[in-house]
Write a protein that holds these residues in place. Structure first.
Motif, PDB file in Angstrom:
ATOM      1  N   ILE A  55     -10.165  16.627   3.169  1.00 34.59           N
ATOM      2  CA  ILE A  55      -9.645  15.747   2.121  1.00 34.59           C
ATOM      3  C   ILE A  55      -9.418  14.353   2.679  1.00 34.59           C
ATOM      4  O   ILE A  55      -9.721  13.346   2.045  1.00 34.59           O
ATOM      5  N   GLY A  56      -8.894  14.291   3.894  1.00 30.22           N
ATOM      6  CA  GLY A  56      -8.586  13.000   4.510  1.00 30.22           C
ATOM      7  C   GLY A  56      -7.189  12.530   4.157  1.00 30.22           C
ATOM      8  O   GLY A  56      -6.365  13.300   3.664  1.00 30.22           O
ATOM      9  N   ASN A  90      -8.488   7.719  -2.888  1.00 23.36           N
ATOM     10  CA  ASN A  90      -9.117   8.945  -2.405  1.00 23.36           C
ATOM     11  C   ASN A  90      -9.075   9.980  -3.524  1.00 23.36           C
ATOM     12  O   ASN A  90      -8.084  10.690  -3.699  1.00 23.36           O
ATOM     13  N   PRO A  91     -10.141  10.102  -4.323  1.00 18.67           N
ATOM     14  CA  PRO A  91     -10.149  11.036  -5.452  1.00 18.67           C
ATOM     15  C   PRO A  91     -10.093  12.499  -5.039  1.00 18.67           C
ATOM     16  O   PRO A  91      -9.830  13.368  -5.880  1.00 18.67           O
ATOM     17  N   SER A  92     -10.276  12.791  -3.762  1.00 19.60           N
ATOM     18  CA  SER A  92     -10.198  14.179  -3.294  1.00 19.60           C
ATOM     19  C   SER A  92      -8.758  14.655  -3.104  1.00 19.60           C
ATOM     20  O   SER A  92      -8.517  15.851  -2.922  1.00 19.60           O
ATOM     21  N   ASP A  93      -7.814  13.738  -3.136  1.00 21.22           N
ATOM     22  CA  ASP A  93      -6.406  14.067  -2.941  1.00 21.22           C
ATOM     23  C   ASP A  93      -5.835  14.623  -4.240  1.00 21.22           C
ATOM     24  O   ASP A  93      -5.677  13.898  -5.222  1.00 21.22           O
ATOM     25  N   TRP A 130       2.745  14.840   3.306  1.00 22.97           N
ATOM     26  CA  TRP A 130       2.745  15.126   4.739  1.00 22.97           C
ATOM     27  C   TRP A 130       1.916  16.361   5.083  1.00 22.97           C
ATOM     28  O   TRP A 130       1.721  16.679   6.246  1.00 22.97           O
ATOM     29  N   THR A 131       1.379  17.042   4.058  1.00 20.30           N
ATOM     30  CA  THR A 131       0.430  18.130   4.275  1.00 20.30           C
ATOM     31  C   THR A 131      -0.896  17.594   4.794  1.00 20.30           C
ATOM     32  O   THR A 131      -1.591  18.259   5.575  1.00 20.30           O
ATOM     33  N   LEU A 132      -1.242  16.388   4.369  1.00 19.35           N
ATOM     34  CA  LEU A 132      -2.519  15.776   4.726  1.00 19.35           C
ATOM     35  C   LEU A 132      -2.440  15.105   6.098  1.00 19.35           C
ATOM     36  O   LEU A 132      -1.355  14.875   6.632  1.00 19.35           O
ATOM     37  N   VAL A 175       0.875  -1.173   0.000  1.00 16.53           N
ATOM     38  CA  VAL A 175       0.000   0.000   0.000  1.00 16.53           C
ATOM     39  C   VAL A 175       0.912   1.223   0.000  1.00 16.53           C
ATOM     40  O   VAL A 175       1.841   1.315   0.807  1.00 16.53           O
ATOM     41  N   GLU A 176       0.678   2.139  -0.920  1.00 16.99           N
ATOM     42  CA  GLU A 176       1.568   3.305  -1.045  1.00 16.99           C
ATOM     43  C   GLU A 176       0.799   4.505  -1.570  1.00 16.99           C
ATOM     44  O   GLU A 176      -0.193   4.367  -2.305  1.00 16.99           O
ATOM     45  N   HIS A 177       1.246   5.703  -1.151  1.00 15.90           N
ATOM     46  CA  HIS A 177       0.698   6.956  -1.668  1.00 15.90           C
ATOM     47  C   HIS A 177       0.892   6.987  -3.189  1.00 15.90           C
ATOM     48  O   HIS A 177       2.002   6.773  -3.677  1.00 15.90           O
ATOM     49  N   ARG A 178      -0.161   7.278  -3.929  1.00  6.68           N
ATOM     50  CA  ARG A 178      -0.134   7.141  -5.388  1.00  6.68           C
ATOM     51  C   ARG A 178       0.073   8.474  -6.092  1.00  6.68           C
ATOM     52  O   ARG A 178      -0.743   9.385  -5.978  1.00  6.68           O
TER      53      ARG A 178
END
Length: 272
Positions: free
Chosen positions: A257-258, A226-229, A238-240, A182-185
């Motif tokens: 945003i989450g 998360n389409p809001s990102d 790291w802003t989120l 699982v990774e930030h996309r």
């Protein structure tokens, strides 16, 4: 009851979990994600991290040998360790005590303390150390049914050790075993400079890394999408939340945003 370390065994007195072992893995996971040993803050993250759906997609089952790669503060450890307790084996491949980055040894110590404070939950965990190319024995070679890593690939890119990390996982996983990532996309086509500074990684590049180590790509899921990102923040991912590096600046907007948009990928080590 014992928390086991490679080269070190710490005997810790304790009792078994008070709740009865649930035969159904899904029921067991659903019970654990809101169990009393988890903090309210960590339970609140379930909304964004979808642990039951994620672990089921990646193939977690009772009785498995599972390696969690760099578990950080132990968010998933709180679920995996009791899930496998008395019915499986859980390895937590954490930082090396000889880690060269200043935050690594203290993070390992905090993790060890967390486990030692609750032997009822964590008393059968085996802690190993990961710091390629120096420390790469994260589990007996070819023993893991499942290796898991959550939100770590960007750190290895920053350190320039991404290939060594995936090669280490390949050695630990048994033929036919699974690697779950699982990774930030990042948006596809993003540059290496963007990936090495923003905390976001393209899905294609993660697949490339895993395949270069010998894994076969099996499947992807949008469980943690998360389409809001929008992925265009001054402090990168790291802003989120949960980090919120900008403090009070636009805090409510980022909370709305989450957590980040994330890929959830499943790979398999070929049968020999």
């Amino acid at each position: 009851m014992q928390i086991r370390y490679l080269g070190l065994t710490a005997a810790i007195a304790g009792m078994s979990l008070s709740s009865p072992l649930l035969a159904d893995d899904t029921e067991k996971l659903e019970s654990l994600i809101a169990a009393d040993h988890r903090s309210e803050a960590n339970i609140a993250r379930n909304e964004y991290r979808h642990p039951v759906e994620t672990l089921e997609f990646l193939g977690l089952e009772s009785g498995m040998t599972v390696v969690e790669i760099l578990p950080g503060g132990g968010w998933y450890t709180e679920i995996l360790a009791p899930f496998l307790k008395s019915n499986g084996q859980y390895y937590a491949a954490h930082f090396s005590p000889n880690g060269t980055l200043s935050y690594q040894p203290p993070a390992l110590m905090r993790f060890q303390d967390k486990l030692a404070e609750n032997p009822e939950v964590y008393g059968e965990t085996t802690i190993t150390h990961l710091n390629p190319p120096y420390a790469t024995y994260i589990a007996p070679p070819g023993s893991a049914d499942l290796a898991l890593t959550f939100r770590n690939v960007h750190n290895w890119i920053m350190a320039g050790t991404q290939h060594e990390h995936f090669e280490t996982f390949y050695k630990a996983v048994k033929p036919g075993g699974v690697l779950g990532v699982v990774e930030h996309r990042a948006p596809e086509g993003s540059s290496m400079e963007f990936m090495s500074t923003s905390g976001y990684v393209t899905q294609d590049y993660v697949i490339e890394l895993a395949e270069a180590a010998g894994f076969e790509f099996v499947d992807s899921a949008e469980i943690n999408a998360n389409p809001s990102d929008t992925k265009d923040y001054a402090r990168g991912v790291w802003t989120l939340p949960p980090t919120l590096q900008l403090g009070d600046q636009d805090r409510e907007d980022y909370l709305a945003i989450g957590e980040s948009d994330r890929m959830t990928l499943k790979f398999r080590k070929p049968e020999m």
